[in-house]
Scaffold this motif. Structure first.
Motif, short mmCIF file in Angstrom:
data_model
loop_
_atom_site.label_atom_id
_atom_site.label_comp_id
_atom_site.label_asym_id
_atom_site.label_seq_id
_atom_site.Cartn_x
_atom_site.Cartn_y
_atom_site.Cartn_z
N TYR A 159 0.83 -1.20 0.00
CA TYR A 159 0.00 0.00 0.00
C TYR A 159 0.87 1.26 0.00
O TYR A 159 0.57 2.25 -0.67
N TRP A 160 1.95 1.23 0.78
CA TRP A 160 2.84 2.39 0.88
C TRP A 160 3.52 2.69 -0.46
O TRP A 160 3.63 3.84 -0.87
N GLN A 161 3.93 1.64 -1.15
CA GLN A 161 4.57 1.83 -2.45
C GLN A 161 3.60 2.46 -3.44
O GLN A 161 3.99 3.33 -4.24
N GLN A 162 2.34 2.06 -3.38
CA GLN A 162 1.34 2.65 -4.26
C GLN A 162 1.10 4.12 -3.93
O GLN A 162 0.86 4.94 -4.82
N TYR A 163 1.18 4.47 -2.65
CA TYR A 163 1.08 5.88 -2.27
C TYR A 163 2.24 6.68 -2.84
O TYR A 163 2.03 7.73 -3.48
N LEU A 164 3.45 6.20 -2.67
CA LEU A 164 4.63 6.94 -3.15
C LEU A 164 4.63 7.07 -4.67
O LEU A 164 5.22 8.02 -5.21
N ALA A 165 3.97 6.14 -5.37
CA ALA A 165 3.93 6.20 -6.83
C ALA A 165 3.18 7.42 -7.35
O ALA A 165 3.30 7.77 -8.52
#
Length: 318
Positions: A159-165
């Motif tokens: 989920y965090w990686q999708q936010y940073l994207a």
């Protein structure tokens, strides 16, 4: 297992001037002669929902809800000026005075628990009892946990990686900070600001329930909701919630005699359970109820059950 009380409509609603700039939306539901209770929503910037009325027996409670400055139905939408914790606390008591209430129950979840605690520490004589859910203490470590590469990002790295994207590809995110997100969300590029705000909101709301609940995420992350939730939260976080470090725990002596029920999900990713544990240790006469098989959200079955039990119990508070 307790379920929500039936859906109800307000018997009164209005916009209330709190300064020369802000108007806040206020509504009253239930029994005008019932015990008064004020509901403090989360976020900051979340606004109230129709389900928030349904934690209280409408035959026995005079239920007061309001949207905090700049969010929900309050105006101007998204305004961050003069939007600080002490202003919100003053707004709560201004509502109490306007409605002619001497003393009331206070119910708050997540950021609403922060606000409830600061309000009670500021105006202890006006608070009959507290029901708190998903404790957020507004400290720098609490921001770090959920939004600065802390424990939440390790539990939900996908989920965090999708936010940073959502951030521009040329940005160096190796030293990501809330300030970086805030600068974008308050910057001139409104399309990018909304993109980051939506990503911020989706990250947080996805973490709110123990079991993934896409309908819950969709309902809380529309453009208008995301705009206020993310920008307000970042605004408060970069300003340390406009509190001194550890202010709430340092002032628990002021509320030690107020009856208090704390409900917290065992597996809360957004606001970890040790927040509630630390608060309870400082207030040994409080009642701490651990909502097993639950995360952060108030709609999760066990948490909803315990909160409704708590509102039934607080009717007996003198």
């Amino acid at each position: 297992m307790n379920e929500f009380y039936p859906e109800i409509e307000p018997y009164q609603h209005f916009l209330m001037d709190v300064d020369s700039q802000h108007q806040i939306y206020v509504e009253q539901c239930g029994n005008p002669q019932g015990q008064p209770v004020v509901f403090l929503h989360g976020g900051p910037g979340g606004g109230c929902s129709t389900n928030d009325r349904r934690f209280f027996d409408p035959e026995k409670y005079r239920i007061i809800l309001f949207d905090q400055r700049g969010c929900g139905r309050s105006k101007p939408h998204g305004c961050l000026e003069n939007n600080e914790t002490h202003f919100l606390v003053s707004d709560i008591d201004a509502i109490r005075k306007k409605l002619g209430i001497a003393k009331w129950h206070v119910f708050g979840g997540s950021w609403g628990s922060t606000l409830a605690l600061v309000y009670a520490q500021t105006y202890p004589e006006q608070v009959k009892s507290l029901v708190l859910r998903g404790i957020y203490l507004g400290r720098s470590q609490d921001t770090d946990w959920s939004f600065s590469g802390g424990g939440a990002t390790r539990l939900c790295p996908d989920y965090w990686q999708q936010y940073l994207a959502a951030f521009p590809k040329n940005m160096d995110l190796s030293n990501y900070s809330v300030q970086m997100a805030y600068d974008i969300m308050t910057g001139d590029d409104k399309a990018l600001a909304l993109k980051v705000a939506k990503a911020w909101s989706i990250w947080e709301i996805r973490c709110c329930t123990l079991i993934p609940n896409q309908a819950f995420v969709d309902a809380a992350t529309g453009d208008q909701q995301a705009w206020t939730l993310a920008r307000h939260e970042a605004h408060f976080m970069v300003n340390n919630c406009f509190l001194s470090e550890n202010q709430i725990l340092a002032n628990t002596d002021k509320i030690k005699d107020i009856p208090m029920t704390i409900v917290h999900g065992r597996y809360d990713i957004v606001c970890p359970f040790d927040n509630a544990w630390q608060l309870h240790q400082k207030l040994p006469h409080s009642s701490l109820i651990i909502s097993e098989a639950s995360g952060h959200a108030s709609i999760e079955p066990n948490t909803k059950h315990h909160l409704i039990n708590a509102t039934k119990a607080m009717l007996s508070v003198a």
